[in-house]
Design an enzyme around this catalytic site. Structure first.
Site, PDB file in Angstrom:
ATOM      1  N   HIS A  65       0.838  -1.207   0.000  1.00 20.52           N
ATOM      2  CA  HIS A  65       0.000   0.000   0.000  1.00 20.52           C
ATOM      3  C   HIS A  65       0.868   1.251   0.000  1.00 20.52           C
ATOM      4  O   HIS A  65       0.429   2.321  -0.402  1.00 20.52           O
ATOM      5  CB  HIS A  65      -0.961   0.007   1.203  1.00 20.52           C
ATOM      6  CG  HIS A  65      -0.284   0.292   2.507  1.00 20.52           C
ATOM      7  ND1 HIS A  65       0.511  -0.630   3.145  1.00 20.52           N
ATOM      8  CD2 HIS A  65      -0.261   1.397   3.284  1.00 20.52           C
ATOM      9  CE1 HIS A  65       0.978  -0.096   4.267  1.00 20.52           C
ATOM     10  NE2 HIS A  65       0.522   1.125   4.365  1.00 20.52           N
ATOM     11  N   LYS A  70       9.552  -2.724   3.274  1.00 24.34           N
ATOM     12  CA  LYS A  70      10.752  -2.606   4.107  1.00 24.34           C
ATOM     13  C   LYS A  70      10.738  -3.656   5.200  1.00 24.34           C
ATOM     14  O   LYS A  70       9.705  -3.922   5.798  1.00 24.34           O
ATOM     15  CB  LYS A  70      10.747  -1.209   4.757  1.00 24.34           C
ATOM     16  CG  LYS A  70      11.968  -0.833   5.501  1.00 24.34           C
ATOM     17  CD  LYS A  70      12.893  -0.011   4.612  1.00 24.34           C
ATOM     18  CE  LYS A  70      14.253   0.211   5.221  1.00 24.34           C
ATOM     19  NZ  LYS A  70      15.095  -0.984   5.292  1.00 24.34           N
ATOM     20  N   LYS A  94       3.965  -1.779  12.010  1.00 25.98           N
ATOM     21  CA  LYS A  94       4.979  -0.969  12.699  1.00 25.98           C
ATOM     22  C   LYS A  94       5.234   0.336  11.946  1.00 25.98           C
ATOM     23  O   LYS A  94       5.248   1.414  12.525  1.00 25.98           O
ATOM     24  CB  LYS A  94       6.269  -1.795  12.777  1.00 25.98           C
ATOM     25  CG  LYS A  94       7.345  -1.239  13.640  1.00 25.98           C
ATOM     26  CD  LYS A  94       8.566  -2.144  13.628  1.00 25.98           C
ATOM     27  CE  LYS A  94       8.250  -3.551  14.080  1.00 25.98           C
ATOM     28  NZ  LYS A  94       9.453  -4.395  14.159  1.00 25.98           N
ATOM     29  N   ASP A  99       4.474   6.285  11.405  1.00 28.22           N
ATOM     30  CA  ASP A  99       4.387   7.144  10.214  1.00 28.22           C
ATOM     31  C   ASP A  99       5.627   7.075   9.334  1.00 28.22           C
ATOM     32  O   ASP A  99       6.154   8.107   8.896  1.00 28.22           O
ATOM     33  CB  ASP A  99       4.118   8.607  10.625  1.00 28.22           C
ATOM     34  CG  ASP A  99       2.702   8.790  11.136  1.00 28.22           C
ATOM     35  OD1 ASP A  99       1.801   8.117  10.623  1.00 28.22           O
ATOM     36  OD2 ASP A  99       2.510   9.594  12.070  1.00 28.22           O
ATOM     37  N   LYS A 106       9.856  -8.909   5.010  1.00 32.39           N
ATOM     38  CA  LYS A 106      10.860  -9.565   5.861  1.00 32.39           C
ATOM     39  C   LYS A 106      11.554 -10.654   5.067  1.00 32.39           C
ATOM     40  O   LYS A 106      10.935 -11.281   4.193  1.00 32.39           O
ATOM     41  CB  LYS A 106      10.200 -10.207   7.088  1.00 32.39           C
ATOM     42  CG  LYS A 106      11.140 -10.371   8.253  1.00 32.39           C
ATOM     43  CD  LYS A 106      11.388  -9.050   8.928  1.00 32.39           C
ATOM     44  CE  LYS A 106      12.252  -9.149  10.156  1.00 32.39           C
ATOM     45  NZ  LYS A 106      12.244  -7.888  10.897  1.00 32.39           N
ATOM     46  N   SER A 362      16.186   3.686   9.558  1.00 31.61           N
ATOM     47  CA  SER A 362      16.367   3.155   8.196  1.00 31.61           C
ATOM     48  C   SER A 362      15.695   4.087   7.186  1.00 31.61           C
ATOM     49  O   SER A 362      16.211   4.306   6.091  1.00 31.61           O
ATOM     50  CB  SER A 362      15.744   1.767   8.076  1.00 31.61           C
ATOM     51  OG  SER A 362      16.640   0.792   8.539  1.00 31.61           O
TER      52      SER A 362
HETATM   53  P1  NAD Z   1      21.151 -10.186  17.271  1.00 36.17           P
HETATM   54  O1  NAD Z   1      21.441 -11.382  16.471  1.00 36.17           O
HETATM   55  O2  NAD Z   1      22.066  -9.011  17.168  1.00 36.17           O
HETATM   56  O3  NAD Z   1      20.998 -10.531  18.810  1.00 36.17           O
HETATM   57  C1  NAD Z   1      20.188 -11.539  19.343  1.00 36.17           C
HETATM   58  C2  NAD Z   1      20.818 -11.968  20.656  1.00 36.17           C
HETATM   59  O4  NAD Z   1      19.920 -12.842  21.333  1.00 36.17           O
HETATM   60  C3  NAD Z   1      22.139 -12.728  20.457  1.00 36.17           C
HETATM   61  O5  NAD Z   1      23.121 -12.171  21.298  1.00 36.17           O
HETATM   62  C4  NAD Z   1      21.776 -14.170  20.836  1.00 36.17           C
HETATM   63  O6  NAD Z   1      22.859 -14.893  21.354  1.00 36.17           O
HETATM   64  C5  NAD Z   1      20.704 -13.918  21.888  1.00 36.17           C
HETATM   65  N1  NAD Z   1      19.833 -15.074  22.107  1.00 36.17           N
HETATM   66  C6  NAD Z   1      19.383 -15.990  21.231  1.00 36.17           C
HETATM   67  N2  NAD Z   1      18.590 -16.886  21.830  1.00 36.17           N
HETATM   68  C7  NAD Z   1      18.532 -16.527  23.133  1.00 36.17           C
HETATM   69  C8  NAD Z   1      17.872 -17.055  24.271  1.00 36.17           C
HETATM   70  N3  NAD Z   1      17.093 -18.130  24.166  1.00 36.17           N
HETATM   71  N4  NAD Z   1      18.030 -16.422  25.474  1.00 36.17           N
HETATM   72  C9  NAD Z   1      18.786 -15.318  25.577  1.00 36.17           C
HETATM   73  N5  NAD Z   1      19.447 -14.762  24.519  1.00 36.17           N
HETATM   74  C10 NAD Z   1      19.323 -15.365  23.320  1.00 36.17           C
HETATM   75  O7  NAD Z   1      19.642  -9.767  16.848  1.00 36.17           O
HETATM   76  P2  NAD Z   1      18.965  -8.359  17.027  1.00 36.17           P
HETATM   77  O8  NAD Z   1      19.127  -7.606  15.744  1.00 36.17           O
HETATM   78  O9  NAD Z   1      19.359  -7.745  18.305  1.00 36.17           O
HETATM   79  O10 NAD Z   1      17.416  -8.805  17.070  1.00 36.17           O
HETATM   80  C11 NAD Z   1      16.812  -9.242  18.272  1.00 36.17           C
HETATM   81  C12 NAD Z   1      15.301  -9.123  18.142  1.00 36.17           C
HETATM   82  O11 NAD Z   1      14.961  -7.767  17.855  1.00 36.17           O
HETATM   83  C13 NAD Z   1      14.674  -9.959  17.020  1.00 36.17           C
HETATM   84  O12 NAD Z   1      13.385 -10.352  17.427  1.00 36.17           O
HETATM   85  C14 NAD Z   1      14.562  -8.966  15.885  1.00 36.17           C
HETATM   86  O13 NAD Z   1      13.560  -9.319  14.943  1.00 36.17           O
HETATM   87  C15 NAD Z   1      14.188  -7.711  16.651  1.00 36.17           C
HETATM   88  N6  NAD Z   1      14.443  -6.452  15.956  1.00 36.17           N
HETATM   89  C16 NAD Z   1      15.687  -6.143  15.489  1.00 36.17           C
HETATM   90  C17 NAD Z   1      15.893  -4.916  14.860  1.00 36.17           C
HETATM   91  C18 NAD Z   1      17.265  -4.459  14.394  1.00 36.17           C
HETATM   92  O14 NAD Z   1      17.390  -3.297  13.999  1.00 36.17           O
HETATM   93  N7  NAD Z   1      18.307  -5.285  14.456  1.00 36.17           N
HETATM   94  C19 NAD Z   1      14.821  -4.044  14.661  1.00 36.17           C
HETATM   95  C20 NAD Z   1      13.553  -4.380  15.157  1.00 36.17           C
HETATM   96  C21 NAD Z   1      13.395  -5.597  15.800  1.00 36.17           C
END
Ligand code: NAD
Length: 468
Positions: A65, A70, A94, A99, A106, A362
């Site tokens: 839309h 992204k 999100k 906005d 994904k 972003s």
């Molecule tokens: P990342 O890979 O940098 O970090 C994830 C961390 O979680 C790692 O250090 C890993 O070892 C740890 N981990 C994995 N399983 C675990 C468990 N069972 N218990 C405790 N720790 C555990 O990933 P990230 O980019 O920080 O993403 C984390 C979450 O945030 C995801 O759900 C992702 O979709 C969400 N997210 C990320 C972003 C971004 O900009 N990177 C943006 C929005 C949402």
């Protein structure tokens, strides 16, 4: 890890609950909910030892839309089509909540990055990008990936390089992906943007006396006891900003286990200890918790799941002691758990609001790439000179010498502007969803966020003239 339903079903349940509170047409709601396109692909990887492995991957575009779509790309052995579609849907809602004018998408590659060399990861990333280009699932105006679980600036650099090498004179190829290194047309402030956004959101809630009195907590972030699960990009930066903002980290959890100390844990000392020993366990002065998930149940004010989905389930929701849950990860709370937490009066700051800092910055990076100008380049020195003249004038009129020389930064640079735009976004969005929550007469920020998003997306479709 228990899942009452698949992740996509969880998202649909939350959507349906919110949709029932709108008076929008059923067909329009069905269109807003559905995932428009999913590309499932496999390709061979030649491993360093010469053997061939088939890699499985996906890219889902939930809604066009607004264009481009992204959403991040994750490397995880647990990736499934259901998960990628659920995460793409969350991205749509999100972006709408904060906005950001994008549809949701994904990507996922089913690998555990720890099992591959840097060279193998590069070959996987470049081949994945090449396949997306062939099917037009990537491009500055089509679909723009970003980092997610298991990926970071290095992977984004490989993506932009692959895309550029095939772009054949396209004007803005750098805008095909965000979260790039600064030297590769990235933006200052993207690396910690999601964690910083989590901090701004939590601080805002803690600063509202009415919110805090409902939870029987004092107003302000200072002294709040926090537990963080996952010390990756999002969890580490959220923890760091919360610690800097006066909160006390009383528990930290990683894959190998968790540690707790009611007196507080020094984040950077824990990270240094983990680098040195390979584990957070055994940190001086802290209690070890062998089963990492038990950290979610520690006595604290704020719990921040920042690892993966389905961490707070119907099984453990009743034992959560935190009064505020800040969903830094996507989908950490199942729908059944959410219901239990609501009944128990726990304030849940939902993922589709709280972790939107990453996509917000972003968006800034994408704008920078399209404009080919660094934020602040045109106005920094002009602002600096204007502010200095003002200080000189104040000194002249008042007779009080306001020294201008020892104030170093009177103009905003790129990082200042990114932080300011992110803070504004998180604060404004919070009040928007809280106002909607109040107007609906509910106490449920997730439903309020979905209602906010659905209503905004509906307008985009209604403008097309084909939906009522
Ligand atoms: P990342 O890979 O940098 O970090 C994830 C961390 O979680 C790692 O250090 C890993 O070892 C740890 N981990 C994995 N399983 C675990 C468990 N069972 N218990 C405790 N720790 C555990 O990933 P990230 O980019 O920080 O993403 C984390 C979450 O945030 C995801 O759900 C992702 O979709 C969400 N997210 C990320 C972003 C971004 O900009 N990177 C943006 C929005 C949402």
């Amino acid at each position: 890890m228990s899942t009452e339903f698949g992740f996509l079903d969880q998202v649909h349940r939350a959507f349906n609950q919110a949709a029932a509170l709108t008076d929008l047409d059923g067909g329009l709601l069905a269109q807003i909910r559905t995932c428009n396109s999913v590309y499932r692909l496999t390709f061979p990887l030649k491993r360093d030892d010469g053997s061939i492995e088939v890699i499985e991957a996906w890219r889902a575009e939930h809604s066009q839309h607004k264009l481009p779509t992204k959403g991040g790309i994750r490397f995880s052995s647990g990736v499934t089509e259901d998960e990628v579609m659920a995460l793409a849907a969350l991205m749509t809602f999100k972006c709408s909540v904060v906005d950001v004018p994008f549809g949701g998408a994904k990507g996922g590659i089913k690998i555990d990055r720890g099992h591959y060399s840097a060279g193998e990861l590069e070959r996987i990333t470049r081949r994945y990008t090449y396949e997306l280009i062939k099917k037009r699932f990537i491009g500055p105006g089509i679909d723009v990936p970003a980092p997610d679980y298991g990926t970071g600036p290095t992977e984004m650099a490989w993506i932009v390089d692959t895309y550029k090498s095939m772009s054949n004179g396209e004007q803005n190829p750098e805008a095909c992906v965000t979260g790039k290194p600064i030297e590769q047309e990235g933006i200052r402030g993207r690396l910690d943007a999601t964690g910083r956004g989590v901090f701004y959101g939590i601080r805002e809630v803690c600063n509202i006396p009415e919110e805090m009195s409902d939870l029987r907590l004092p107003t302000g972030l200072e002294g709040k006891r926090v537990v963080v699960q996952g010390l990756g990009n999002v969890g580490y930066h959220a923890a760091r900003h919360l610690e800097d903002g006066g909160a006390i980290l009383v528990g930290l959890a990683e894959r190998e286990g968790a540690i707790a100390n009611p007196g507080g844990l020094d984040l950077d000392a824990v990270v240094a200890h983990r680098e040195e020993t390979g584990s957070i366990l055994g940190f001086p002065g802290a209690t070890d918790i062998a089963r990492s998930a038990e950290a979610l149940e520690l006595d604290c004010d704020i719990l921040i799941p920042a690892a993966l989905e389905n961490q707070i389930t119907a099984e453990n929701a009743g034992r959560i002691q935190a009064k505020i849950i800040g969903e830094a990860a996507n989908g950490p709370t199942t729908a059944d758990a959410d219901q239990i937490l609501l009944e128990r009066g726990v304030r849940v700051l939902p993922d589709l609001y709280l972790n939107a800092g990453g996509v917000t910055v972003s968006y800034f990076e994408w704008l920078k790439n399209l404009s080919h100008v660094r934020f602040g380049r045109m106005e920094k020195r002009f602002d600096e000179a204007a502010h200095r003249s003002l200080l000189v004038e104040i000194s002249r009129v008042t007779g009080v010498d306001v020294s201008t020389t020892d104030i170093p930064d009177l103009g905003a640079d790129e990082e200042d502007l990114v932080h300011s735009g992110l803070e504004e976004t998180m604060v404004v969005a919070y009040h928007q969803i809280r106002d909607i929550e109040k107007s609906l007469g509910i106490k449920d920020l997730r439903t309020a966020s979905f209602v906010t998003a659905i209503k905004k997306i509906a307008i985009s479709y209604q403008e097309l003239g084909i939906f009522p």
